[in-house]
Design an enzyme around this catalytic site. Structure first.
Site, PDB file in Angstrom:
ATOM      1  N   HIS A  94       0.796  -1.230   0.000  1.00  0.00           N
ATOM      2  CA  HIS A  94       0.000   0.000   0.000  1.00  0.00           C
ATOM      3  C   HIS A  94       0.835   1.291   0.000  1.00  0.00           C
ATOM      4  O   HIS A  94       0.489   2.275   0.690  1.00  0.00           O
ATOM      5  CB  HIS A  94      -0.948   0.038   1.195  1.00  0.00           C
ATOM      6  N   HIS A 125     -10.541   0.913  -0.021  1.00  0.00           N
ATOM      7  CA  HIS A 125     -10.355  -0.091   1.022  1.00  0.00           C
ATOM      8  C   HIS A 125     -11.490  -0.065   2.047  1.00  0.00           C
ATOM      9  O   HIS A 125     -11.250  -0.248   3.256  1.00  0.00           O
ATOM     10  CB  HIS A 125      -8.994   0.123   1.703  1.00  0.00           C
ATOM     11  N   TYR A 174     -14.344  -1.435   4.311  1.00  0.00           N
ATOM     12  CA  TYR A 174     -14.706  -2.728   4.897  1.00  0.00           C
ATOM     13  C   TYR A 174     -16.218  -2.721   5.087  1.00  0.00           C
ATOM     14  O   TYR A 174     -16.761  -1.817   5.719  1.00  0.00           O
ATOM     15  CB  TYR A 174     -14.082  -2.895   6.275  1.00  0.00           C
ATOM     16  N   ASP A 179      -7.573 -13.439   1.842  1.00  0.00           N
ATOM     17  CA  ASP A 179      -6.799 -12.207   1.632  1.00  0.00           C
ATOM     18  C   ASP A 179      -6.089 -12.396   0.290  1.00  0.00           C
ATOM     19  O   ASP A 179      -4.863 -12.452   0.219  1.00  0.00           O
ATOM     20  CB  ASP A 179      -5.801 -12.001   2.785  1.00  0.00           C
ATOM     21  N   GLU A 215     -11.754  -5.101  -2.839  1.00  0.00           N
ATOM     22  CA  GLU A 215     -10.832  -4.078  -3.345  1.00  0.00           C
ATOM     23  C   GLU A 215     -10.540  -4.293  -4.832  1.00  0.00           C
ATOM     24  O   GLU A 215      -9.679  -5.097  -5.179  1.00  0.00           O
ATOM     25  CB  GLU A 215      -9.518  -4.145  -2.563  1.00  0.00           C
TER      26      GLU A 215
HETATM   27  C1  BGC Z   1      -4.273  -6.539   2.484  1.00  0.00           C
HETATM   28  C2  BGC Z   1      -4.151  -7.097   3.881  1.00  0.00           C
HETATM   29  C3  BGC Z   1      -3.771  -5.976   4.814  1.00  0.00           C
HETATM   30  C4  BGC Z   1      -4.814  -4.871   4.705  1.00  0.00           C
HETATM   31  C5  BGC Z   1      -4.504  -3.660   5.553  1.00  0.00           C
HETATM   32  C6  BGC Z   1      -5.337  -5.499   2.489  1.00  0.00           C
HETATM   33  O1  BGC Z   1      -5.491  -4.944   1.219  1.00  0.00           O
HETATM   34  O2  BGC Z   1      -4.549  -7.530   1.533  1.00  0.00           O
HETATM   35  O3  BGC Z   1      -3.195  -8.143   3.930  1.00  0.00           O
HETATM   36  O4  BGC Z   1      -3.674  -6.434   6.133  1.00  0.00           O
HETATM   37  O5  BGC Z   1      -4.946  -4.457   3.381  1.00  0.00           O
HETATM   38  O6  BGC Z   1      -3.264  -3.142   5.249  1.00  0.00           O
END
Ligand code: BGC
Length: 352
Positions: free
Chosen positions: A108, A178, A180, A250, A317
């Site tokens: 990221h 991102h 949730y 994941d 995502e």
């Molecule tokens: C990743 C995870 C990570 C999360 C927060 C997600 O996009 O796939 O592994 O823990 O982002 O950083």
């Protein structure tokens, strides 16, 4: 209609705001976004009896988003979302180095410098808000003077998100959102009863460090088969190497029917909560979809004093496949003066 209220203050004193977008239609949704990180902070969506609940995890106080890097709640992640092998970005004839912030790899972009941590400019109109953020050549370890734009627009029960980016040099751009989701309401407990359908006949297996191996593996006969709707909890603890590498889901799925020329999104995922009846249909123009069941969300205090834990939400995502530059056969997220970045995601809410 868009209403704007103060939401928080950047460390350097600049204020940021909360934008609430709704078209006022009965049965429609209300979306909240902030110019800090062009972040989605909430979506109120009706259940089968019309009761509105916020289905996105996040914080009541804007300043909590300043410390959002651990979980990236609702954030616009970029310029480089997900994992980049060795943080190495060969582009435009040179090799650029992203921070090695997850072992030798990059995740990221950067917790402090990424687009999620920037104050974006905002322009609100009748239907939505457009955010823009400039990044100078070399910012975030990547080349090109770049301008990123994200537009959030609400029509009835659909949130349409349009991403555009321009750069004066060839560069790497892999953006995602991102958010949730918990369709029973943020903070309402496990999502393992939610049913997920994915228009994905394959996924990209990864190694123990979460880096795709380069294989594109059919989902048939694996815990990753969501081609017919399946409860998230059904196979999440299966005795399977890939499941153990992700501590659950994941993983990046290969969404069927990617076409680099497409200008309208295709359906990638349908998430349904059988209890409330809420259904989220996600459509995208992008090739991949990371499904993350929040496995690493530690105890975190979110909206309304709710404690959030792992597997109490799912992030959907849309993105280019992770580490695509290192893997032949993966679509390359390389853009430049002759090839602007554009992606469209639609979040369509309904109830049944
Ligand atoms: C990743 C995870 C990570 C999360 C927060 C997600 O996009 O796939 O592994 O823990 O982002 O950083």
């Amino acid at each position: 209609m868009v209403t704007v209220t103060p939401f928080g203050t950047m460390p350097d004193g600049r204020p940021f705001s909360l934008y609430e977008i709704s078209d006022g239609t009965a049965g429609g949704i209300t979306v909240r976004v902030t110019d800090l990180g062009a972040t989605i902070t909430g979506i109120d969506a009706p259940d089968r009896s019309g009761t509105l609940t916020d289905v996105v995890l996040g914080f009541d106080e804007g300043n909590r988003y300043l410390d959002n890097a651990a979980a990236y709640f609702g954030a616009t992640v970029g310029p480089s979302a997900n994992r980049t092998l060795d943080g190495r970005v060969p582009v435009g004839g040179s090799v650029y180095q992203l921070p090695q912030n997850e072992g030798p790899n990059n995740l990221h972009t950067d917790p402090a410098q990424g687009l999620h941590a920037q104050l974006w400019s905002a322009l609100a109109d009748n239907d939505g808000v457009t955010f823009a953020c400039a990044a100078a050549d070399g910012a975030c370890g990547l080349p090109g003077n770049r301008l990123f734009m994200v537009r959030y627009e609400v029509r009835e029960a659909t949130l349409r998100v349009t991403y555009r980016a321009v750069s004066d040099a060839e560069t790497f751009i892999n953006l995602t959102n991102h958010a949730y989701f918990n369709l029973a309401g943020e903070g309402s407990g496990s999502v393992l009863g939610h049913e997920l359908e994915l228009k994905a006949r394959a996924f990209t297996p990864q190694d123990a460090a979460h880096i795709p191996t380069g294989e594109i593996r059919p989902v048939a006969g694996t815990p990753f088969d969501f081609t017919v709707p399946k409860a998230l909890g059904k196979d999440i603890d299966a005795n399977d190497e890939q499941i153990s590498f992700g501590s659950g889901y994941d993983h990046n799925f290969c969404i069927d029917g990617f076409n680099a020329e497409a200008t309208e999104p295709r359906v990638a995922a349908v998430l349904h909560d059988p209890v409330s009846g809420r259904t989220l249909t996600l459509a995208t123009t992008l090739p991949g979809l990371q499904i993350y069941t929040g496995n690493f969300v530690g105890e975190e205090y979110g909206k309304n004093g709710h404690a959030y834990h792992g597997r109490e939400s799912v992030a959907l995502e849309p993105q280019y496949y992770p580490s695509n530059l290192a893997r032949p056969g993966f679509e390359k997220a390389v853009f430049g003066p002759l090839k602007p970045y554009c992606a469209i995601n639609e979040y369509r809410f309904s109830a049944r």
